[in-house]
Design an enzyme around this catalytic site. Structure first.
Site, short mmCIF file in Angstrom:
data_model
loop_
_atom_site.label_atom_id
_atom_site.label_comp_id
_atom_site.label_asym_id
_atom_site.label_seq_id
_atom_site.Cartn_x
_atom_site.Cartn_y
_atom_site.Cartn_z
N LYS A 1 -52.94 -78.00 -38.17
CA LYS A 1 -53.29 -76.71 -38.77
C LYS A 1 -54.07 -75.85 -37.76
O LYS A 1 -53.79 -74.66 -37.61
CB LYS A 1 -54.12 -76.95 -40.03
CG LYS A 1 -54.27 -75.71 -40.88
CD LYS A 1 -55.01 -76.01 -42.17
CE LYS A 1 -55.17 -74.72 -42.97
NZ LYS A 1 -56.05 -74.89 -44.13
N ASP A 2 -55.04 -76.47 -37.06
CA ASP A 2 -55.77 -75.72 -36.03
C ASP A 2 -54.82 -75.27 -34.92
O ASP A 2 -54.96 -74.18 -34.38
CB ASP A 2 -56.90 -76.58 -35.42
CG ASP A 2 -58.12 -76.65 -36.33
OD1 ASP A 2 -58.40 -75.65 -37.02
OD2 ASP A 2 -58.80 -77.69 -36.34
#
Ligand code: HEM
Lengths: 433, 281
Positions: A247-248
């Protein structure tokens, strides 16, 4: 540190076994940002800004080191050396535009990161130290950005440095000697550029060190989350890797995409044209304004125009400007509400959004020339700023009746999805994780 | 005590601000709108000029840059220097080696140097690797020949003014008579003998005499008709190149990076969705 169900590192190859038993860095990484660090499953995108801030810091350090190889820290040479970088150094224009806009982007990210903390009550126990270190980082960033801007030695660099250091002379007795000592002279000159350069090279590494403490402190309780309730069991969490690395990773690429649009197509959009004029101590620009990220605080400084209680207006301004940041250190103790997330604090939530608007207004006023009606608007906005933190927040947090909290993170997540899935299916899938 | 401290501190700041507000509101002559000044009423924002370098795919038009250089050389360089640009840089706008050599050699202002014999100051012809020489020895000389004002170096002028690529041609074509309306309202702002009225200039009265007074000041080698508008646009384009010579590379790398990062972002998003699978969050 961390939760009992956190997995432990098991070296897969003989080589990693060999390394791990001599210097357990693989183990350290695994439990810090790998599969061994459980993170709440329900973090929204606002929890991505910390990671992006880390990227922004790395971009500043890397572009900055290369720029420093071509920069000349002297009052006669600084401006010309910047133009030399823009014109003659290989990809110098890219390095400089990336570094200059990188600073602005860093502040955009940090402001979102801070407001995330304010909205979700991330500063509350047991995360006070994360927050305190954060405010310290913010102060260091402001000092770094201020000195970095001065290094260009354009008109706005020079006059900005002169005006800001001039505020120190408002301090009684020691003010003027202090100002001269900071500048290394009566006005910004060679000594000033030189020391600003030395410090501007040093401070990002200090920030890096403090960021490590920030993340260390974060790893003790782990991240909070949008519900603000504590992690209770394994199914409330997912391992950092691969869930949050993925996600990052996505938002990091998105960040780079937006950053590239500005660096390549609008590189001067956030800059002041006056800074393309070499510094000239004999000619004051018509209008001196700091970079946008200082503007809210500059507006607070200028809002104080009256000698009140025998204290000079200018000194009030300086005290208020510092106080407006220092008060953030006390936030964890001024907010008495046991509930973290504004999602469950209907009253505080309204004031939170009022603060967001207020800070934007202050930012705009800080950029505008000091004329009416802007002075008056700035003064009312400054009143709200102090009222919000020092009066409204302490009172509201004591009288407000929060909404009922969910029993667990998983329950909140599943309630959110209840229209699209069955509860039992997801729960049954958990133990296999 | 701990609960009261923030309230007391907050009240202090708020009182100081309230007194400041009262003090200014009750000052005689207070008004929420500042009195209009000649500048606030008569100053004009730059006109818009069509340029080939605008937008993300923008490129310089080398013919236009050469025309603009001709205007700079024959008109503006009489007063303005271009010290951050070298003669060799002109190769980037389409002049060849021999032409650059000839331009450098024929440049009116010579390059300062010292005599080989006795070290006394002297001058020599320019060579391609030289920067354009300074026009005046110092600001005092510049002022003494220009109505008391220093003609600024033009290397960065389009970046040193708001909307500079439009500002420069607006300025050099923007001279008008002193407007009657302004004369009626602000008689003291009439330009003196050393100044000319120009509503695009920040102070309205500028020490630069109208540099492009008539059509046909230069005769373009490519046959373009040298109207004032044409000369102004061309010199605007040339000075934009002088200030931002790397614009084309920047756009080039920019397009590639944005396409690459866009695809990368889509892939990153897809892998994020795949990794999370049906994990509710
Ligand atoms: C160089 C600057 C900074 C970096 C690299 C950084 C990095 C991070 C990272 C990686 C996280 C975990 C991910 C996240 O929650 O976004 C985090 C959390 C946090 N940061 Fe920062 N940070 C910086 C500045 C700040 C500042 C200026 C503040 C506040 C004034 C702050 C306050 C916090 C708080 C309270 C948390 C915990 C959030 C929660 O768990 O809900 N940080 N930071």
């Amino acid at each position: 540190m961390s939760f009992p169900w956190a997995k432990h590192y098991e070296p897969k190859s003989d080589f990693m076994k060999w390394v791990d038993s001599r210097l357990p860095i693989p183990r350290f990484v695994y439990s810090a940002v790998g599969g061994g660090y459980p993170v709440p499953r329900n973090l929204n995108y606002f929890w991505n800004f910390g990671f992006m801030a880390g990227l922004a810091l790395m971009i500043q350090i890397i572009t900055g080191i290369v720029l420093a190889m071509h920069y000349d820290p002297s009052s006669a040479g600084a401006f010309l050396s910047v133009e030399h970088i823009m014109r003659d150094v290989n990809a110098g224009w890219f390095l400089r535009y990336a570094h200059a806009n990188g600073a602005s982007f860093f502040f955009i990210i940090i402001y979102l990161h801070i407001f995330r903390g304010l909205y979700y009550g991330s500063y509350k126990a047991p995360r006070e130290v994360i927050w305190l270190i954060g405010v310290l980082i913010f102060l260091l960033m402001m000092a770094t950005a201020f000195m970095g801007y001065a290094l260009v030695w354009g008109q706005m660099s020079f006059w900005g440095a002169r005006v800001i250091t001039g505020f120190f002379s408002a301090i009684p007795f020691v003010g003027e000697p202090l100002r001269v000592w900071l500048l290394g002279g009566y006005a910004p000159d060679d000594a000033t550029v030189n020391r600003f350069f030395a410090l501007h090279y040093l401070l990002p590494f200090a920030i890096l060190g403090v960021v490590i403490l920030h993340i260390w402190a974060l790893h003790i309780p782990g991240s909070s989350n949008p519900t603000g309730i504590e992690v209770k069991e394994e199914q409330d969490t997912v391992p950092f890797h691969p869930y949050y690395t993925a996600k990052d990773g996505f938002t990091v690429v998105l960040y780079l995409l937006i950053f590239a649009v500005v660096v390549f197509f609008l590189p001067n959009i956030m800059g002041d044209p006056d800074n393309y004029i070499a510094a000239n101590p004999m000619s004051t620009p018509a209008h001196i304004a700091p970079e946008w990220y200082f503007c809210p605080f500059y507006a607070i400084l200028r809002a104080f125009t009256f000698n009140f209680l025998w204290i000079d207006a200018k000194l009030w301004g300086v005290i208020a400007m510092f106080a407006s940041i220092i008060l953030l250190f006390f936030l964890p103790w001024m907010d008495a509400s046991p509930v973290r997330s504004s999602g469950y604090r209907p009253l505080y939530k309204k004031f939170f959004w009022a603060l967001v608007v207020d800070v934007i207004v202050l930012g705009v006023i800080g950029k505008l020339p000091p004329n009416q009606p802007f002075i008056l608007i700035g003064q009312f906005a400054a009143i709200y700023y102090f009222a919000h933190f020092l009066i409204i927040l302490p009172i509201v947090s004591r009288i407000e009746k929060p909404l009922p909290l969910p029993n667990s993170i998983t329950e909140a997540v599943l309630a959110k999805h209840s229209s699209t899935s069955t509860l039992s299916g997801d729960l049954a899938a958990q133990p296999a994780e | 005590m701990r609960t009261l401290a923030p309230l007391v501190v907050g009240a202090g700041f708020i009182m100081a601000l309230l007194f400041a507000i009262f003090a200014s509101v009750f000052t005689p002559g207070f008004s929420l709108t500042p009195d209009p000044t000649a500048v606030s009423l008569f100053h004009k924002a730059p006109r818009h000029f069509e340029y080939s370098f605008e937008g993300p795919f923008g490129k310089y038009d080398h013919q236009q840059l050469q025309r603009g250089f001709q205007v700079y050389k024959e008109v503006c360089s009489n007063c303005h220097s271009l010290k951050l640009v070298t003669f060799a840089d002109l190769k980037q706008i389409g002049y060849n080696e021999a032409e650059v050599k000839a331009i450098a050699k024929g440049w009116q202002i010579k390059q300062p140097t010292i005599s080989n014999k006795d070290g006394s100051p002297t001058t020599r012809d320019n060579i391609p690797s030289d920067n354009f020489p300074l026009r005046y020895a110092n600001d005092t000389e510049a002022r003494s020949q220009n109505n008391g004002a220093v003609p600024p170096d033009l290397s960065l002028i389009t970046k040193a003014r708001e909307d500079g690529s439009n500002y420069v041609p607006s300025l050099v074509t923007g001279y008008t008579d002193f407007p009657a309306a302004q004369a009626a309202q602000f008689p003291d702002t009439r330009p003196d003998n050393n100044h000319y009225y120009n509503p695009y200039f920040s102070a309205l009265n500028i020490a630069m005499p109208p540099p492009l007074k008539v059509d046909g000041l230069v005769s373009y080698k490519d046959g373009t008709v040298a109207t004032r508008e044409q000369m102004a646009t061309d010199v605007g384009a040339f000075l934009t190149w002088a200030a931002e010579p790397k614009l084309e590379q920047r756009h080039h790398v920019g397009i590639a990076s944005v396409i690459y990062l866009f695809i990368f972002a889509v892939l990153a998003y897809m892998s994020y969705r795949t990794i999370w699978g049906d994990k509710k969050h």
